[in-house]
Motif scaffolding. Structure first.
Motif, PDB file in Angstrom:
ATOM      1  N   ASN A 119       0.834  -1.211   0.000  1.00  0.00           N
ATOM      2  CA  ASN A 119       0.000   0.000   0.000  1.00  0.00           C
ATOM      3  C   ASN A 119       0.864   1.256   0.000  1.00  0.00           C
ATOM      4  O   ASN A 119       0.380   2.339   0.213  1.00  0.00           O
ATOM      5  CB  ASN A 119      -0.959   0.005   1.190  1.00  0.00           C
ATOM      6  CG  ASN A 119      -0.256   0.316   2.486  1.00  0.00           C
ATOM      7  OD1 ASN A 119       0.926   0.011   2.642  1.00  0.00           O
ATOM      8  ND2 ASN A 119      -0.963   0.911   3.417  1.00  0.00           N
ATOM      9  N   PHE A 120       2.170   1.066  -0.210  1.00  0.00           N
ATOM     10  CA  PHE A 120       3.061   2.235  -0.262  1.00  0.00           C
ATOM     11  C   PHE A 120       3.882   2.119  -1.542  1.00  0.00           C
ATOM     12  O   PHE A 120       4.121   1.005  -2.030  1.00  0.00           O
ATOM     13  CB  PHE A 120       3.964   2.284   0.971  1.00  0.00           C
ATOM     14  CG  PHE A 120       4.658   0.988   1.283  1.00  0.00           C
ATOM     15  CD1 PHE A 120       5.938   0.731   0.803  1.00  0.00           C
ATOM     16  CD2 PHE A 120       4.030   0.007   2.048  1.00  0.00           C
ATOM     17  CE1 PHE A 120       6.571  -0.465   1.089  1.00  0.00           C
ATOM     18  CE2 PHE A 120       4.665  -1.201   2.328  1.00  0.00           C
ATOM     19  CZ  PHE A 120       5.936  -1.434   1.851  1.00  0.00           C
ATOM     20  N   PRO A 121       4.308   3.219  -2.098  1.00  0.00           N
ATOM     21  CA  PRO A 121       5.038   3.150  -3.377  1.00  0.00           C
ATOM     22  C   PRO A 121       6.356   2.398  -3.227  1.00  0.00           C
ATOM     23  O   PRO A 121       7.139   2.705  -2.323  1.00  0.00           O
ATOM     24  CB  PRO A 121       5.299   4.622  -3.720  1.00  0.00           C
ATOM     25  CG  PRO A 121       4.461   5.415  -2.794  1.00  0.00           C
ATOM     26  CD  PRO A 121       4.177   4.584  -1.586  1.00  0.00           C
ATOM     27  N   ILE A 204       7.419   8.546  12.510  1.00  0.00           N
ATOM     28  CA  ILE A 204       7.312   9.350  11.282  1.00  0.00           C
ATOM     29  C   ILE A 204       8.429   8.931  10.324  1.00  0.00           C
ATOM     30  O   ILE A 204       9.614   8.976  10.675  1.00  0.00           O
ATOM     31  CB  ILE A 204       7.400  10.863  11.586  1.00  0.00           C
ATOM     32  CG1 ILE A 204       6.223  11.275  12.503  1.00  0.00           C
ATOM     33  CG2 ILE A 204       7.373  11.682  10.288  1.00  0.00           C
ATOM     34  CD1 ILE A 204       6.269  12.707  12.978  1.00  0.00           C
ATOM     35  N   ILE A 205       8.021   8.496   9.147  1.00  0.00           N
ATOM     36  CA  ILE A 205       9.007   8.066   8.154  1.00  0.00           C
ATOM     37  C   ILE A 205       9.224   9.216   7.175  1.00  0.00           C
ATOM     38  O   ILE A 205       8.273   9.709   6.567  1.00  0.00           O
ATOM     39  CB  ILE A 205       8.517   6.818   7.403  1.00  0.00           C
ATOM     40  CG1 ILE A 205       8.242   5.697   8.407  1.00  0.00           C
ATOM     41  CG2 ILE A 205       9.552   6.365   6.365  1.00  0.00           C
ATOM     42  CD1 ILE A 205       7.412   4.576   7.864  1.00  0.00           C
ATOM     43  N   ILE A 350       1.343  11.881   4.757  1.00  0.00           N
ATOM     44  CA  ILE A 350       0.301  10.863   4.602  1.00  0.00           C
ATOM     45  C   ILE A 350       0.335   9.877   5.775  1.00  0.00           C
ATOM     46  O   ILE A 350       1.231   9.922   6.609  1.00  0.00           O
ATOM     47  CB  ILE A 350       0.423  10.113   3.253  1.00  0.00           C
ATOM     48  CG1 ILE A 350       1.770   9.389   3.161  1.00  0.00           C
ATOM     49  CG2 ILE A 350       0.265  11.065   2.064  1.00  0.00           C
ATOM     50  CD1 ILE A 350       1.859   8.432   1.987  1.00  0.00           C
ATOM     51  N   GLY A 351      -0.643   8.991   5.803  1.00  0.00           N
ATOM     52  CA  GLY A 351      -0.683   7.979   6.864  1.00  0.00           C
ATOM     53  C   GLY A 351      -1.709   8.316   7.918  1.00  0.00           C
ATOM     54  O   GLY A 351      -2.792   8.818   7.601  1.00  0.00           O
ATOM     55  N   ASP A 352      -1.358   8.066   9.172  1.00  0.00           N
ATOM     56  CA  ASP A 352      -2.274   8.247  10.297  1.00  0.00           C
ATOM     57  C   ASP A 352      -2.738   9.714  10.407  1.00  0.00           C
ATOM     58  O   ASP A 352      -1.955  10.604  10.745  1.00  0.00           O
ATOM     59  CB  ASP A 352      -1.536   7.811  11.578  1.00  0.00           C
ATOM     60  CG  ASP A 352      -2.449   7.753  12.785  1.00  0.00           C
ATOM     61  OD1 ASP A 352      -3.339   8.622  12.901  1.00  0.00           O
ATOM     62  OD2 ASP A 352      -2.267   6.842  13.603  1.00  0.00           O
ATOM     63  N   GLN A 353      -4.014   9.921  10.086  1.00  0.00           N
ATOM     64  CA  GLN A 353      -4.584  11.278  10.066  1.00  0.00           C
ATOM     65  C   GLN A 353      -4.432  12.002  11.407  1.00  0.00           C
ATOM     66  O   GLN A 353      -4.162  13.193  11.453  1.00  0.00           O
ATOM     67  CB  GLN A 353      -6.083  11.219   9.737  1.00  0.00           C
ATOM     68  CG  GLN A 353      -6.412  10.637   8.378  1.00  0.00           C
ATOM     69  CD  GLN A 353      -5.985  11.570   7.259  1.00  0.00           C
ATOM     70  OE1 GLN A 353      -6.106  12.775   7.372  1.00  0.00           O
ATOM     71  NE2 GLN A 353      -5.458  10.997   6.191  1.00  0.00           N
ATOM     72  N   GLY A 389      10.969  13.703  -0.030  1.00  0.00           N
ATOM     73  CA  GLY A 389       9.896  13.232  -0.911  1.00  0.00           C
ATOM     74  C   GLY A 389       8.545  13.451  -0.252  1.00  0.00           C
ATOM     75  O   GLY A 389       7.715  14.219  -0.707  1.00  0.00           O
ATOM     76  N   TYR A 390       8.344  12.792   0.866  1.00  0.00           N
ATOM     77  CA  TYR A 390       7.129  12.979   1.657  1.00  0.00           C
ATOM     78  C   TYR A 390       7.301  12.304   3.012  1.00  0.00           C
ATOM     79  O   TYR A 390       8.335  11.659   3.276  1.00  0.00           O
ATOM     80  CB  TYR A 390       5.883  12.443   0.927  1.00  0.00           C
ATOM     81  CG  TYR A 390       5.950  10.995   0.513  1.00  0.00           C
ATOM     82  CD1 TYR A 390       5.374  10.015   1.287  1.00  0.00           C
ATOM     83  CD2 TYR A 390       6.597  10.612  -0.661  1.00  0.00           C
ATOM     84  CE1 TYR A 390       5.430   8.675   0.907  1.00  0.00           C
ATOM     85  CE2 TYR A 390       6.654   9.275  -1.052  1.00  0.00           C
ATOM     86  CZ  TYR A 390       6.066   8.320  -0.258  1.00  0.00           C
ATOM     87  OH  TYR A 390       6.136   7.005  -0.630  1.00  0.00           O
ATOM     88  N   LEU A 391       6.289  12.486   3.883  1.00  0.00           N
ATOM     89  CA  LEU A 391       6.339  11.942   5.242  1.00  0.00           C
ATOM     90  C   LEU A 391       5.183  10.969   5.455  1.00  0.00           C
ATOM     91  O   LEU A 391       4.064  11.226   4.994  1.00  0.00           O
ATOM     92  CB  LEU A 391       6.210  13.080   6.269  1.00  0.00           C
ATOM     93  CG  LEU A 391       7.287  14.162   6.185  1.00  0.00           C
ATOM     94  CD1 LEU A 391       6.827  15.426   6.884  1.00  0.00           C
ATOM     95  CD2 LEU A 391       8.575  13.654   6.821  1.00  0.00           C
ATOM     96  N   ILE A 392       5.463   9.873   6.149  1.00  0.00           N
ATOM     97  CA  ILE A 392       4.394   8.920   6.466  1.00  0.00           C
ATOM     98  C   ILE A 392       4.277   8.827   7.985  1.00  0.00           C
ATOM     99  O   ILE A 392       5.263   8.549   8.674  1.00  0.00           O
ATOM    100  CB  ILE A 392       4.698   7.505   5.911  1.00  0.00           C
ATOM    101  CG1 ILE A 392       5.051   7.570   4.425  1.00  0.00           C
ATOM    102  CG2 ILE A 392       3.511   6.566   6.141  1.00  0.00           C
ATOM    103  CD1 ILE A 392       5.530   6.244   3.849  1.00  0.00           C
TER     104      ILE A 392
END
Ligand code: DP6
Length: 418
Positions: A119-121, A204-205, A350-353, A389-392
């Protein structure tokens, strides 16, 4: 429909999470059985997972595997070993819905079709083999009615796919005991605590864009075992004590101890990479800036606020002990690593709202209105837009589970990707 005809397909779908090691596995004492030179400890992530459907049918003519929709070979030893081990433990299975019976002896003659998705790139360079092999083994075991003859046996089978996969069967915090037996029967994963034991922990990734091709874990650790004296010293003299200390820190939810051990172990793992000949570099300048952020903050506060760890790539996995600190961590990351000017913030974090909401940032402009942190001025870190790139956002998650038929990734009638 009957076992005599070719007109049936039986399938099961499972989901298994990714995990991130806080005491690292690096180096094997047996390449084929994937037996490690030291024990390791990981936390299971609740947002990153693989979903896998496994199917059997007498109409299938070979074993086939689709990864994220693309067919790949199932001929590698790792797949073959996992499949063979589960098959040899298969039992008589009755399909509840149709009454179809697959006898124990029949499984060895049935080919499997496997479809697996993350579910992740995958391009993000986040380890996907751990979730993938754990999920494959778990789904196959449920399809074939395989039973463990001792606790942890399935984790030993997942280990044959990828070492770190053995830890992805369980939720919360998990230890992979290196074991002593040549057969690998005692090189299994055990759960230290379940996910709710430390449910306030925020993970946090930070996905760091990387253009260069990295050395795979499998190849990298082989070279390290052959050439790094530091790696052998670490495995013998350092990790055993750290494993005990880490277990204690987790049981006591002792964040300062957890943070010190996690950061030290990540840094030592990367030191063994540098000690390898030729040296391996997994972290890049952005990774080092993220380390700087955490180290300086921890030093300023006098006690660890956050922790970091890096696997075989430049992405950072950052930890905060609770929502309050996570809010500050997220704001600091967003301030120092703002998204590109035209970025959509809902795609940047993205991820846990619930964790995203903590930072109170709804638009990219909101980042500019964060109070300029005077106490951060010492960081002297350039704010380059789009460097990350982004944070999860994540928390400790649960282990592998079976899903209902609505999650199937193969067509129920044909057993091929829909
Ligand atoms: C740095 O489990 O991917 O992520 O056993 O060869 O498949 P193989 O390697 P793999 O190695 C993971 C290494 C690591 C540390 C860890 O997860 O413990």
């Amino acid at each position: 429909m009957g076992i005599g005809g070719n007109d049936w397909v039986l399938m099961k779908t499972a989901r298994a999470p990714s995990n991130i090691a806080v005491i690292k596995y690096w180096g094997k004492r047996d390449e084929k059985l994937i037996l490690p030179i030291n024990s390791s400890i990981s936390v299971t992530l609740d947002y990153l997972f693989a979903t896998t459907t496994v199917a059997v049918s007498p109409s299938f003519t070979s074993n086939r595997l689709w990864l994220n929709g693309k067919e790949v070979s199932m001929e590698s030893e790792r797949y073959k070993n996992c499949l063979q081990q589960i098959r040899s433990r298969a039992t008589d299975v009755v399909d509840e819905k149709t009454g179809l019976v697959v006898k124990k002896e029949a499984w060895k003659d049935l080919y499997v079709h496997v479809s697996s998705r993350n579910n992740f790139p995958t391009a993000a360079g986040l380890a996907s083999s751990a979730a993938g092999f754990a999920c494959l083994v778990y789904a196959l075991a449920h399809l074939m009615g395989a039973k463990e003859t001792y606790e942890g046996e399935f984790s030993a089978i997942a280990r044959l796919g990828s070492g770190s996969a053995c830890r992805s069967l369980y939720g919360g915090f998990v230890k992979w005991n290196m074991g002593k037996e040549d057969s690998g029967s005692d090189s299994i994963a055990t759960q230290i605590v379940e996910k709710d034991h430390w449910k306030d922990l925020v993970i946090i990734i930070a996905v760091v864009s990387s253009r260069q091709k990295e050395t795979s874990s499998t190849a990298g650790m082989q070279t390290s075992v052959k050439t790094s004296p530091l790696l052998h010293h670490r495995a013998k003299a350092i990790v055993p004590k750290r494993i005990e200390q880490m277990e204690e820190a987790i049981l006591n939810r002792d964040f300062p101890a957890f943070s010190k051990l996690t950061c030290a172990d990540s840094n030592q793992f990367h030191a063994t990479c540098l000690d390898t000949s030729p040296p391996i570099f997994y972290m890049n300048d952005t990774s080092r800036r993220l380390i700087g952020l955490v180290e300086k903050w921890n030093a300023q506060e006098g006690t660890p606020q956050a922790a970091y760890t890096f696997d075989a790539g430049p992405n950072a996995v950052l930890f905060a002990p609770n929502n309050e600190v996570a809010k500050s961590l997220l704001q600091r990351i967003l301030y120092l690593f703002p998204p590109a000017a035209d970025a959509d913030i809902s795609k940047y974090v993205i991820g846990d709202q619930s964790i995203m909401e903590l930072a109170g940032i709804k638009t990219t402009q909101d980042i500019e209105s964060l109070p300029t942190p005077i106490e951060w001025s010492g960081f002297d870190v350039p704010r380059t837009k789009g460097e990350l790139g982004y944070l999860i956002c994540s928390r400790p998650g649960q282990g592998a589970v079976v899903l209902d038929e609505s999650a199937h990734l193969l067509d129920g009638a044909t057993g091929f990707p829909a």
